[in-house]
Design a protein around this motif. Structure first.
Motif, short mmCIF file in Angstrom:
data_model
loop_
_atom_site.label_atom_id
_atom_site.label_comp_id
_atom_site.label_asym_id
_atom_site.label_seq_id
_atom_site.Cartn_x
_atom_site.Cartn_y
_atom_site.Cartn_z
N ASN A 32 10.66 55.59 4.27
CA ASN A 32 10.22 56.98 4.13
C ASN A 32 8.81 57.11 4.69
N PRO A 33 8.69 57.40 6.00
CA PRO A 33 7.38 57.47 6.63
C PRO A 33 6.43 58.48 6.00
N ASN A 34 6.94 59.43 5.25
CA ASN A 34 6.11 60.44 4.60
C ASN A 34 5.92 60.16 3.11
N GLY A 35 6.19 58.95 2.68
CA GLY A 35 6.20 58.64 1.26
C GLY A 35 4.99 57.92 0.72
N ALA A 36 3.83 58.05 1.36
CA ALA A 36 2.63 57.34 0.90
C ALA A 36 2.27 57.69 -0.55
N ARG A 37 2.40 58.95 -0.91
CA ARG A 37 2.08 59.34 -2.30
C ARG A 37 3.07 58.74 -3.28
N GLN A 38 4.32 58.64 -2.86
CA GLN A 38 5.32 58.00 -3.72
C GLN A 38 4.95 56.54 -3.94
N VAL A 39 4.47 55.87 -2.89
CA VAL A 39 4.05 54.47 -3.03
C VAL A 39 2.92 54.38 -4.05
N SER A 40 1.99 55.30 -3.98
CA SER A 40 0.88 55.32 -4.93
C SER A 40 1.39 55.46 -6.36
N ARG A 41 2.33 56.36 -6.56
CA ARG A 41 2.88 56.56 -7.91
C ARG A 41 3.64 55.32 -8.40
N ILE A 42 4.42 54.73 -7.52
CA ILE A 42 5.16 53.52 -7.88
C ILE A 42 4.17 52.41 -8.25
N LEU A 43 3.16 52.25 -7.45
CA LEU A 43 2.15 51.21 -7.69
C LEU A 43 1.48 51.43 -9.05
N HIS A 44 1.11 52.67 -9.32
CA HIS A 44 0.45 52.99 -10.59
C HIS A 44 1.37 52.74 -11.78
N ALA A 45 2.62 53.13 -11.65
CA ALA A 45 3.55 53.04 -12.77
C ALA A 45 4.12 51.65 -13.00
N MET A 46 4.20 50.83 -11.96
CA MET A 46 4.96 49.58 -12.07
C MET A 46 4.16 48.31 -11.82
#
Length: 99
Positions: A32-46
């Motif tokens: 997901n080339p537009n998913g940088a914010r999702q990566v941030s959320r995953i990193l924070h949560a997991m």
């Protein structure tokens, strides 16, 4: 867990000591080339649950996104791993990991 989340977790786990990746690079590699914010959320949560090397993830400018104590903690962890800094929060982009 979604396939994107699983891919993000594995990519982060695979970042070698002494290297960093950007949120955007991870998102792109995970499909997901537009998913940088999702990566941030995953990193924070997991990060704790999956023992992720969260400190090896930086922003697209090559900088630590955190401030204060978080910035200092991340910088210390990266420096212990051999990552070089150009200033107080910007890494030398030669440390970027490309797989």
């Amino acid at each position: 867990m979604t396939p994107f989340t699983e891919a993000v977790l594995q990519i982060i786990l695979d970042i070698p000591k002494g290297k960093v990746m950007t949120y955007g690079q991870i998102a792109h590699m995970a499909g997901n080339p537009n998913g940088a914010r999702q990566v941030s959320r995953i990193l924070h949560a997991m990060s704790k649950k999956y023992n992720l090397p969260w400190h090896r993830v930086i922003n697209k400018k090559g900088e630590i996104s955190l401030s204060g104590e978080g910035l200092e903690t991340q910088k210390q962890l990266l420096e212990r791993g051999g990552v070089k800094f150009l200033n107080s929060k910007k890494v030398d982009l030669q440390n970027i990991y490309h797989s």
